[in-house]
Design a protein around this motif. Structure first.
Motif, PDB file in Angstrom:
ATOM      1  N   VAL A 307       0.566  -1.348   0.047  1.00 39.56           N
ATOM      2  CA  VAL A 307       0.414   0.052   0.034  1.00 39.56           C
ATOM      3  C   VAL A 307       0.901   1.215  -0.409  1.00 39.56           C
ATOM      4  CG1 VAL A 307      -1.720   0.958   1.089  1.00 39.56           C
ATOM      5  CG2 VAL A 307      -1.827  -1.075   0.958  1.00 39.56           C
ATOM      6  N   HIS A 308       1.914   1.164   0.781  1.00 36.46           N
ATOM      7  CA  HIS A 308       2.958   2.466   0.771  1.00 36.46           C
ATOM      8  C   HIS A 308       3.394   3.139  -0.473  1.00 36.46           C
ATOM      9  CE1 HIS A 308       5.781  -0.645   1.760  1.00 36.46           C
ATOM     10  NE2 HIS A 308       6.634   0.035   1.851  1.00 36.46           N
ATOM     11  N   ARG A 309       3.483   3.843  -0.684  1.00 38.71           N
ATOM     12  CA  ARG A 309       4.079   4.269  -2.362  1.00 38.71           C
ATOM     13  C   ARG A 309       4.480   5.687  -2.373  1.00 38.71           C
ATOM     14  NH1 ARG A 309      -0.722   3.447  -1.890  1.00 38.71           N
ATOM     15  NH2 ARG A 309      -2.673   4.806  -3.348  1.00 38.71           N
ATOM     16  N   GLU A 347      12.059  -1.624   7.660  1.00 41.71           N
ATOM     17  CA  GLU A 347      11.726  -1.465   6.095  1.00 41.71           C
ATOM     18  C   GLU A 347      10.970   0.079   5.396  1.00 41.71           C
ATOM     19  OE1 GLU A 347      10.736  -4.140   1.820  1.00 41.71           O
ATOM     20  OE2 GLU A 347      10.560  -4.947   3.991  1.00 41.71           O
ATOM     21  N   GLN A 348       9.865  -0.025   5.837  1.00 44.80           N
ATOM     22  CA  GLN A 348       9.274   0.459   5.615  1.00 44.80           C
ATOM     23  C   GLN A 348       9.790   2.542   5.750  1.00 44.80           C
ATOM     24  OE1 GLN A 348       4.231   3.571   5.050  1.00 44.80           O
ATOM     25  NE2 GLN A 348       4.621   1.172   6.674  1.00 44.80           N
ATOM     26  N   LEU A 349       9.487   2.280   6.846  1.00 45.32           N
ATOM     27  CA  LEU A 349      10.210   3.501   7.491  1.00 45.32           C
ATOM     28  C   LEU A 349      12.509   4.031   6.608  1.00 45.32           C
ATOM     29  CD1 LEU A 349      11.169   6.061   9.297  1.00 45.32           C
ATOM     30  CD2 LEU A 349      12.310   4.618  11.146  1.00 45.32           C
ATOM     31  N   GLU A 350      12.872   3.109   6.444  1.00 47.99           N
ATOM     32  CA  GLU A 350      13.903   4.157   5.711  1.00 47.99           C
ATOM     33  C   GLU A 350      13.485   3.872   4.570  1.00 47.99           C
ATOM     34  OE1 GLU A 350      16.748   3.686   7.146  1.00 47.99           O
ATOM     35  OE2 GLU A 350      16.504   2.999   8.848  1.00 47.99           O
ATOM     36  N   GLU A 355      13.182   8.044   0.330  1.00 46.94           N
ATOM     37  CA  GLU A 355      12.460   8.997  -0.742  1.00 46.94           C
ATOM     38  C   GLU A 355      12.085  10.540  -0.742  1.00 46.94           C
ATOM     39  OE1 GLU A 355      11.078   7.814  -3.188  1.00 46.94           O
ATOM     40  OE2 GLU A 355      11.953   5.334  -3.911  1.00 46.94           O
ATOM     41  N   LEU A 356      12.241  10.683   0.572  1.00 45.29           N
ATOM     42  CA  LEU A 356      11.872  12.156   0.965  1.00 45.29           C
ATOM     43  C   LEU A 356      13.358  12.608   1.255  1.00 45.29           C
ATOM     44  CD1 LEU A 356      10.286  11.616   4.444  1.00 45.29           C
ATOM     45  CD2 LEU A 356       9.540  13.137   2.808  1.00 45.29           C
ATOM     46  N   ARG A 360      13.004  16.384  -5.490  1.00 50.54           N
ATOM     47  CA  ARG A 360      12.718  17.435  -5.235  1.00 50.54           C
ATOM     48  C   ARG A 360      11.593  18.394  -6.081  1.00 50.54           C
ATOM     49  NH1 ARG A 360      16.770  15.348  -3.484  1.00 50.54           N
ATOM     50  NH2 ARG A 360      18.710  15.485  -5.086  1.00 50.54           N
ATOM     51  N   ALA A 361      10.607  17.919  -5.085  1.00 47.46           N
ATOM     52  CA  ALA A 361       9.429  18.731  -4.912  1.00 47.46           C
ATOM     53  C   ALA A 361       9.317  19.859  -4.127  1.00 47.46           C
ATOM     54  CB  ALA A 361       8.015  17.592  -5.176  1.00 47.46           C
ATOM     55  N   VAL A 362       8.988  20.980  -4.688  1.00 42.62           N
ATOM     56  CA  VAL A 362       8.473  21.826  -3.497  1.00 42.62           C
ATOM     57  C   VAL A 362       7.686  21.288  -2.033  1.00 42.62           C
ATOM     58  CG1 VAL A 362       7.382  24.425  -2.719  1.00 42.62           C
ATOM     59  CG2 VAL A 362       8.673  23.593  -4.609  1.00 42.62           C
TER      60      VAL A 362
END
Length: 529
Positions: A307-309, A347-350, A355-356, A360-362
């Motif tokens: 589900v996470h993406r 795993e999801q935290l990493e 991804e953060l 490069r999004a504002v």
């Protein structure tokens, strides 16, 4: 100012979509769910929906009333001149006659008109009435701006589709804002919440529900979970909205059972359930969830996927969709000094940190299915456990707070700008500002969390705040009584509007009819706000 793209003919598209699904119009008299007629051709009475749209692609969903081949035609205009045809999957019993088709090679920043045809597998010339929809692809130009709405919690606490009130009217208010997409923050169904024909209201009146067999008990079988998702599609407002606005969907607890976590076993005293293993229920719910929503990271009928993406919405916005259910540890008092698993799992935290850092999004919207600093207790197993992150102790981080402290520290030291948290879950609306100077844990930069919902469920008093991360509740609207019906108000959604010129983000918290309750303008390029 943002350069909003015109929408020629959108209302005509919606009229066509509704005409094709007219057999599911809400009845004027109370009864069970209306049935649609089976003719000699496949029918798509449940409407269409699009999801996880990008600059060049999007997913289109449909459900047939029998085996059928899904065909999708797209065009730059609603006349469908020079339409491009794509053949989708064969829809059968293994996916409850649902299916999605991925549209690729679309132009960025453009209005896409689509129509879905269902063809008889034995005679492709025999097709049902087309069902139409529309969506905008994600722009690649910053000046186009981004606007979206978010909320959650649908048909909860026994408050279902009420024909006397016109059904889920909040979807019309959201659609009137012409958003680029809808972020649903979880609790898309209440699998653990049966819908009775009537419910008593505090003023002595009677709430009436449309009912179905699958909503008469808690969901345990795959068929019952599927029926919960179908129930909401009986609502004309929702089907109209789905044809107009693409979605980004996540899940929370009520897709399975209230306050569930992996490995949980339901107590023998809860005689509503014959299947006591929550992992079994969750697997069935996840399969139905994948069948009834167009989610790019899940495939109907497949066991793999997640589900996470992250959904890239152009140069102004990335949306990080979290899953705070699948990888969490067991609910507890939350007092442990070491907690590597937390609410996200390692795993999801990493993944989220990577991804953060890459974004490069504002603006980086973190779409959480549970609130950050609001105390959400869990008393389903008797002991006073914690369901979300905050555990009520305003001191140093403990329990699941440790994982969040790690994330906030990472955001600060990597100088990641523009993070904003959005959520639903608690059935009221509020805005919290988190400030290290007020916090027991101070190694982070200030940020905002905005809460909205429910869409159509019981409303509840405001949750308590936990002082660990220094929250200040700047705005809140909530009832003083518990489980206030949608007839009593307190149904909410939020709007986010990012200006294509200044890149400022304006967040508005709105009531069911669209009335603005609170507005906050955030400036771009800052590590903290």
């Amino acid at each position: 100012m943002s350069q909003r793209r015109p929408l020629p003919g959108r209302r005509g598209v919606l009229r066509g979509s509704l005409a094709a699904s007219a057999a599911l119009t809400l009845p004027t008299a109370l009864g069970t769910a209306p049935a649609f007629a089976r003719s000699g051709r496949p029918g798509a009475g449940w409407g269409v929906q699009a999801g996880d749209v990008t600059s060049h692609s999007g997913l289109v969903w449909v459900r047939s009333d029998r085996p059928a081949r899904m065909i999708v035609e797209t065009s730059a205009t609603e006349s469908f001149r020079h339409a491009h045809r794509r053949h989708g999957p064969l829809l059968g019993r293994d996916t409850d006659f649902t299916g999605t088709t991925r549209l690729r090679g679309l132009p960025p920043g453009e209005q896409i008109h689509y129509r879905v045809l269902l063809a008889d597998p034995d005679d492709p010339r025999r097709t049902g009435e087309p069902v139409t929809g529309t969506f905008r692809t994600v722009p690649v130009r910053r000046r186009d701006g981004v606007r979206f709405v978010w909320s959650g919690d649908l048909a909860g606490q026994g408050w279902g589709i009420n024909p006397d009130l016109g059904g889920y009217r909040i979807y019309d208010a959201m659609g009137a804002l012409d958003p680029d997409f809808f972020l649903c923050s979880g609790d898309n169904i209440y699998a653990d919440g049966p819908i009775a024909e009537t419910a008593a209201l505090p003023d002595g009146g009677t709430w009436r529900n449309i009912t179905t067999e699958e909503k008469s008990k808690v969901a345990e079988t795959l068929a019952e979970f599927r029926g919960n998702f179908r129930y909401n599609l009986l609502d004309e407002n929702l089907r109209r909205f789905n044809a107009q606005v693409p979605s980004i969907v996540q899940w929370d607890d009520h897709e399975v059972r209230n306050n569930w976590y992996p490995g949980q076993v339901i107590a023998d005293t809860d005689d509503r359930y014959t299947e006591k293993r929550v992992d079994v229920l969750a697997a069935r719910a996840r399969r139905a969830f994948a069948e009834y929503f167009p989610v790019s990271s899940l495939r109907p009928g497949a066991r793999e996927g997640r589900v996470h993406r992250v959904l890239h919405q152009g140069p102004l916005l990335d949306v990080f969709v979290l899953d705070m259910r699948t990888y969490r540890n067991a609910n507890s008092p939350g007092e442990q000094a070491v907690d590597p698993q937390g609410i996200l799992g390692r795993e999801q935290l990493e993944w989220l940190k990577r991804e953060l850092a890459r974004s490069r999004a504002v603006w980086k919207v973190i779409a959480a299915d549970m609130p950050f600093g609001l105390v959400v207790p869990d008393t389903t197993e008797g002991a006073p456990h914690i369901e979300a992150i905050a555990q009520g102790d305003p001191g140093a981080p403990l329990g699941r707070e440790l994982q969040i402290a790690e994330l906030l520290r990472f955001v600060k030291h990597r100088r990641i700008t523009g993070t904003v948290w959005l959520t639903a879950d608690v059935h009221h609306t509020s805005a919290q500002h988190y400030q290290p100077s007020r916090a027991a844990f101070g190694d982070f930069e200030p940020f905002w969390e905005f809460v909205s919902g429910p869409l159509n469920a019981g409303a509840f008093p405001a949750s308590e705040l936990d002082g660990t991360f220094g929250p200040e509740r700047v705005f809140v609207k909530a009832p003083t009584a518990s489980n206030v019906s949608p007839a009593g108000g307190y149904q909410f959604f939020g709007e986010v509007d990012i200006d294509g010129g200044s890149a400022e983000m304006t967040v508005r918290l709105r009531e069911q009819d669209g009335t603005v309750l609170f507005t906050k303008v955030l400036r771009p390029g800052r590590v903290g706000q």
